[in-house]
Design an enzyme around this catalytic site. Structure first.
Site: not given
Ligand code: GLA
Length: 366
Positions: A110, A156
């Protein structure tokens, strides 16, 4: 000269509760001790200039009335926040912003949410806008969805905004507005460590496949006559015809139960149980949700062979990182085993390091 004020927002790992945020389920991420920092100074015109010291020195600029598609690349996350704040009705001046980050990009940790949250908080603070951390996270999600064009949930951004040192963040998406509660994360006191294993596999299909999973879940929910799939009852899989929708639904139902179990295990320091939940989550993501890849599967199986109590892919999948819960004196052995297996496949050397649960976005002392 006065010091330029500075803000920070961390990346995250998700401990468990994968692909549940947009399905209205529970998730358990934690903010990590890798972060984006931003130095910010308000301007007296409507120009935004952004520098990044990460990845070579780069510079981008745009106006505060920036629109989707005006900016691309790393600076689009900054532009997206200006756009989202304007959409929310806030009047904002131009800014000079200097970004730096030690959250690796493309590793599924993230890094984009960290940029959005750091900039969002800096701009709000200097513009005299007071937003609750949950509201700022939801605004960052809007930036990601409608400006960047990635149909992600809000996990995230919420983890990055609401993290707390020494704690995981339990977020329940079962209500209209997500609820957030911290859960103490004490494995280090029991001589365990949480490792992130960056597989260095970045799959180009990731965005399209993520959107496809989301659509499949929405279809399954529609067929079952419920609003969001995490609300599905135990008989839901039997009531569906389509094999793919059955598998997606089975993941969502079992992952919801595992996440609740893992929160209990974390609270009672039952590490064997906690680890077992992580590993079972991986199998479900691999076999039912189809979001793993060979590199993630090998990182997980090699970790378990090396004695990890549990391991799983973390984040959206199709590449990125895995996590493993391991005894502190087993870290070196685990690293060796994962590296050896990657090398046998002639894959890029993975990188594994210990992560700690860290605080969410904040201003920093200068
Ligand atoms: C990505 C997305 C999140 C979530 C994850 C899976 O990180 O940004 O919102 O859906 O995948 O859990």
């Amino acid at each position: 000269m006065t010091e330029v004020p500075q803000w920070q927002a961390p990346g995250r790992v998700n401990l468990i509760g994968e692909h549940l945020d947009y399905n209205g389920g529970p998730v358990l991420p934690m903010a990590i001790n890798r972060r984006t920092t931003v130095k910010a100074r308000q301007r007296d015109d409507d120009l935004v200039r952004v520098w990044t010291t990460h990845d070579g020195n780069q510079r981008a600029e745009f106006r505060t009335d920036v629109a989707p598609h005006d900016v691309s690349g790393w600076a689009s996350y900054a532009a997206a926040m200006f756009w989202a704040l304007a959409q929310d009705g806030h009047q904002i001046d131009g800014f000079d912003l200097v970004l730096d980050s030690d959250v690796p990009a493309g590793a599924g940790l993230s890094s984009s949410a960290a940029i959005e949250c750091a900039i969002g908080l800096a701009v709000c603070d200097l513009s005299g806008i007071t937003l609750d951390p949950i509201d700022l996270a939801l605004l960052a999600q809007r930036a990601e969805n409608d400006f960047i064009g990635v149909p992600s949930g809000a996990m995230d951004q919420l983890a990055s905004m609401c993290g707390k040192a020494g704690h995981a963040v339990f977020i329940d998406f079962g209500t209209e507005r997500p609820t957030v509660r911290e859960v103490e994360a004490t494995w280090a006191q029991d001589d365990l460590a949480l490792l992130v294993i960056d597989t260095k596999a970045h799959h180009a299909l990731a965005d399209g496949e993520y959107a496809a999973r989301r659509t499949e879940c929405e279809e399954a929910a529609k067929e079952l006559g419920i609003e969001r799939l995490a609300k599905a009852g135990p008989d839901a899989v039997l009531r569906l015809e389509d094999e793919t929708l059955k598998k997606r639904t089975r993941h969502v139902i079992t992952e919801t139960a595992r996440t609740r179990g893992a929160i209990r295990a974390l609270s009672t320091r039952n590490w064997t149980q906690f680890g077992a939940m992580l590993t079972a989550s991986h199998a479900s993501l691999r076999d039912d949700f189809d979001v793993s890849c060979p590199e993630l599967d090998v990182a997980v199986s090699a970790s378990l062979e090396a004695g990890a109590l549990g391991a799983r892919m973390t984040g959206g999948g199709f590449g990125g990182s895995a996590i493993a819960l391991v005894a502190r004196d087993g870290i070196a052995g685990l690293r060796e085993r994962v590296e050896a297996q990657f090398s046998a496949h002639q894959w890029t050397r993975p990188e594994a390091w210990v992560v700690e649960p860290a605080a969410g976005a904040s201003t920093m002392d200068v």
